[in-house]
Scaffold this active site. Structure first.
Site, PDB file in Angstrom:
ATOM      1  N   ILE A  16      49.303  45.533  42.237  1.00 18.74           N
ATOM      2  CA  ILE A  16      50.674  45.156  41.936  1.00 18.74           C
ATOM      3  C   ILE A  16      50.897  44.413  40.579  1.00 18.74           C
ATOM      4  O   ILE A  16      51.965  43.732  40.153  1.00 18.74           O
ATOM      5  CB  ILE A  16      51.366  44.287  42.965  1.00 18.74           C
ATOM      6  N   LYS A  40      37.504  35.337  36.653  1.00 22.31           N
ATOM      7  CA  LYS A  40      37.824  36.462  37.755  1.00 22.31           C
ATOM      8  C   LYS A  40      36.677  36.314  38.599  1.00 22.31           C
ATOM      9  O   LYS A  40      35.520  37.139  38.208  1.00 22.31           O
ATOM     10  CB  LYS A  40      37.781  37.820  36.974  1.00 22.31           C
ATOM     11  N   GLU A 118      42.130  34.233  38.784  1.00 24.46           N
ATOM     12  CA  GLU A 118      42.713  35.450  39.351  1.00 24.46           C
ATOM     13  C   GLU A 118      41.884  35.830  40.773  1.00 24.46           C
ATOM     14  O   GLU A 118      40.636  35.898  40.721  1.00 24.46           O
ATOM     15  CB  GLU A 118      42.646  36.522  38.420  1.00 24.46           C
ATOM     16  N   VAL A 120      41.089  38.394  44.273  1.00 21.62           N
ATOM     17  CA  VAL A 120      40.778  39.752  44.318  1.00 21.62           C
ATOM     18  C   VAL A 120      41.905  40.293  45.354  1.00 21.62           C
ATOM     19  O   VAL A 120      41.948  39.702  46.431  1.00 21.62           O
ATOM     20  CB  VAL A 120      39.448  40.140  44.677  1.00 21.62           C
ATOM     21  N   ALA A 211      59.328  43.071  33.043  1.00 23.76           N
ATOM     22  CA  ALA A 211      59.738  44.377  33.259  1.00 23.76           C
ATOM     23  C   ALA A 211      58.505  45.293  33.122  1.00 23.76           C
ATOM     24  O   ALA A 211      57.551  45.161  32.882  1.00 23.76           O
ATOM     25  CB  ALA A 211      60.590  44.595  32.042  1.00 23.76           C
TER      26      ALA A 211
END
EC number: 6.3.3.3
Length: 239
Positions: A16, A40, A118, A120, A211
């Site tokens: 997403i 990460k 971030e 997972v 956007a």
């Protein structure tokens, strides 16, 4: 105690745009005058180049950060197959250990003014037999930014995830509407509904609407985020 800021980025689902928004945040923090690094901690899906195993999401974060971390610090657990981390880890003989990630985060805080962590997949992705990514967020003790992929079903996914974040005793610092489906009907109404419910139930502001960009350009998406508001929230969370 470190004075560096940090935030945990999670999403309503996989695919997403969580990495894309995290990269946009890194660009935004850099423009705000901060030395920004990315973590990460767990990446599933690797490719080999010049004898080194890499991950596309981690590469994107590296390109956006203005503080480079060594790969083993930025991603302590790099799994080869692109599948559920706990399943891949078991097949590859790896134990996904939260303490290792916490130690990596602690070191990253000494090298930057702000660290974007971030997660997972979604908020509750198993890491091993007993712990998931929600446990990781709790162990790190960070405010959470929720990336909502604006597509059919996003309202329920957003509200459920926000409730799960609160149930873990974490602060929802805000959320980002990422328009992953350019053909979605009533996109504005969906965003407005999520905005109103998350503001009322969690006091979580909408930090921006990203956007549907083609080609994807996180440096352009950075201008769509209210980085100043996020920085203020992260600073308040330290006290």
């Amino acid at each position: 105690m470190s004075t560096a800021l940090s935030v945990f980025v999670t999403g309503t689902d996989t695919e997403i745009g969580k990495t894309f928004v995290s990269a946009a945040m890194l660009h935004g923090f850099a423009r705000h005058g901060l030395r920004a690094a990315a973590l990460k901690p767990v990446a599933a899906g690797a490719y080999e180049r010049d004898g080194i195993w890499r991950n596309e999401d981690a590469d994107q974060l590296d390109a956006a950060a203005n503080v480079a971390l060594p790969p083993e610090l930025r991603t302590p657990f790099l799994l080869k197959a692109p599948a559920a981390p706990h399943i891949v880890a078991a097949h590859e003989g790896v134990t996904l250990d939260i303490d290792t990630i916490v130690a990596s985060h602690r070191e990253a805080l000494t090298r930057a003014n702000v660290v974007v962590v971030e997660g997972v997949g979604g908020f509750r992705v198993p890491l091993n037999d007993t712990q998931d990514t929600a446990d990781l967020a709790v162990a790190l003790g960070l405010p959470v930014v929720l990336v909502v992929g604006i597509r059919l079903g996003c309202i329920s996914h957003a509200l459920l995830t926000a409730d799960a974040i609160r149930q873990r005793g974490l602060t929802l610092a805000g959320w980002v509407a990422n328009h992953v489906d350019p053909a979605m009907s009533y996109a504005d109404e969906n965003v407005a509904t999520i905005r109103d419910w998350l503001a009322r139930e969690h006091r979580a502001p909408l930090l921006g609407r990203v956007a549907h960009l083609r080609p994807a350009a996180p440096e352009s998406a950075a201008a769509m985020l209210d980085i100043a508001a996020l920085v203020d929230t992260l600073r308040r969370a330290q006290h």
